[in-house]
Design a protein around this motif. Sequence first.
Motif, short mmCIF file in Angstrom:
data_model
loop_
_atom_site.label_atom_id
_atom_site.label_comp_id
_atom_site.label_asym_id
_atom_site.label_seq_id
_atom_site.Cartn_x
_atom_site.Cartn_y
_atom_site.Cartn_z
N LYS A 1 0.86 -1.18 0.00
CA LYS A 1 0.00 0.00 0.00
C LYS A 1 0.90 1.23 0.00
CE LYS A 1 -3.83 2.15 2.51
NZ LYS A 1 -4.71 2.04 3.71
N ALA A 2 0.87 1.99 -1.09
CA ALA A 2 1.76 3.14 -1.22
C ALA A 2 1.23 4.05 -2.32
CB ALA A 2 3.18 2.68 -1.55
N ASN A 3 1.92 5.18 -2.50
CA ASN A 3 1.59 6.11 -3.59
C ASN A 3 2.34 5.67 -4.83
OD1 ASN A 3 1.27 8.26 -5.36
ND2 ASN A 3 1.37 9.80 -3.75
N LEU A 4 1.61 5.14 -5.81
CA LEU A 4 2.22 4.60 -7.03
C LEU A 4 3.11 5.63 -7.71
CD1 LEU A 4 2.36 2.32 -9.20
CD2 LEU A 4 0.36 3.40 -10.26
N ALA A 5 2.67 6.88 -7.74
CA ALA A 5 3.38 7.92 -8.46
C ALA A 5 4.72 8.29 -7.82
CB ALA A 5 2.50 9.18 -8.56
N LYS A 6 4.95 7.86 -6.60
CA LYS A 6 6.20 8.20 -5.89
C LYS A 6 7.15 7.01 -5.76
CE LYS A 6 4.22 12.06 -3.30
NZ LYS A 6 3.97 12.67 -1.97
N LEU B 1 -0.51 12.09 -12.79
CA LEU B 1 -0.39 13.41 -13.40
C LEU B 1 -0.03 14.46 -12.36
CD1 LEU B 1 -0.71 15.16 -15.95
CD2 LEU B 1 -3.13 15.44 -15.34
N ALA B 2 -0.58 14.33 -11.15
CA ALA B 2 -0.32 15.31 -10.10
C ALA B 2 1.16 15.37 -9.74
CB ALA B 2 -1.14 14.98 -8.86
N VAL B 3 1.84 14.23 -9.83
CA VAL B 3 3.27 14.18 -9.49
C VAL B 3 4.13 14.43 -10.74
CG1 VAL B 3 5.14 12.74 -8.58
CG2 VAL B 3 2.86 12.61 -7.57
N ALA B 4 3.72 13.89 -11.86
CA ALA B 4 4.53 13.97 -13.08
C ALA B 4 4.51 15.36 -13.71
CB ALA B 4 4.06 12.94 -14.09
#
Length: 323
Positions: free
Chosen positions: A226-231, A257-260
């Motif tokens: 369980k984690a933030n995929l984008a990070k 998109l929010a991270v990239a």
Amino acid sequence: MQKIIEKSHPVSRTGIHALHDDQAFLDPIQQRHKCYIKIIEKEHSRKRRTPTGVIGPSTHPSVLQEYKTPSGQTLQVCLGDLTLENVDAIVNAANSKMNHEGGVALAIVEAGGDAIQDESYDINNKRRELTSGELIVTESGRLHCKKIIHVVGPRWSGGNNQEMEILYDAITNVLQEAEKLGLATIAIPAISSARTVRTPAPILVAATADSGKIRTAEGKTIQLKKANLAKEKVDVIVNTAGSKLDLQQGGVSKAILAVAGKDLQQECDRKLQGGNVDNWSFITTGPAKLQCRTVYHLVCPSYDESIKDANEKVKSEKNRYLL
């Protein structure tokens, strides 16, 4: 001398060994009944104290069964004293209020000291009362382990309130917490076996075997987390998107998109050039601001589309066999 009567009274109460050093408890009883009391402990249950006050094992527990999971862990079913286990962590079958007044919980406090109960109260008072499956972690007091994981098991309600599933989740939470704390070896009692689920051992085996890691026949390790995929810092991140690759649509696409940043959407638009991507197909882009090397944008049909496709396939197969 003929009036002296000697009689043995076997006592199996948890913590009876503590009377050995508590003369203040024994003296009033001896005076009241005009007797002499001598506590004799059996050899297999005797504990020894190291110079530092830590309680250590005097004998090894009996290993009744051993099981190796597909992911390489060794699971042993042992007969012994949980408080004497030489492991990184022991697990306490606790109640929701962290009141260690009976059973395994009482044995742990009696062996490890009142500091364990005090810390449990301190942690619990700073938060809400725990529910089944939840846990807290305390120091180990005088015990030989590094940490104690206190987990709340489910109460049996006839088997109609997902008791088996909750117990599975409780064991899984314990194993994940141990991994997070870097605890490699752990001793778990038969949680909820006295008052709830009647088959804790199979659930323990299943939870251990499925504790987030699966090793494939090719030797690859698949880990569920369980984690933030984008990070995630990985080579490839897989995004699930719609056929037009609009990253403003869908929970996974939005998070990525929010991270990239907008550069990722612009690259998708350039590659698509106003067209669509077929279901179950994908395109690749660079990472933009993500911490990976490549992003795979996989187009998955909606739930309704999947059901429609499945029904069409079943109908087609049925007609083929009927002809």
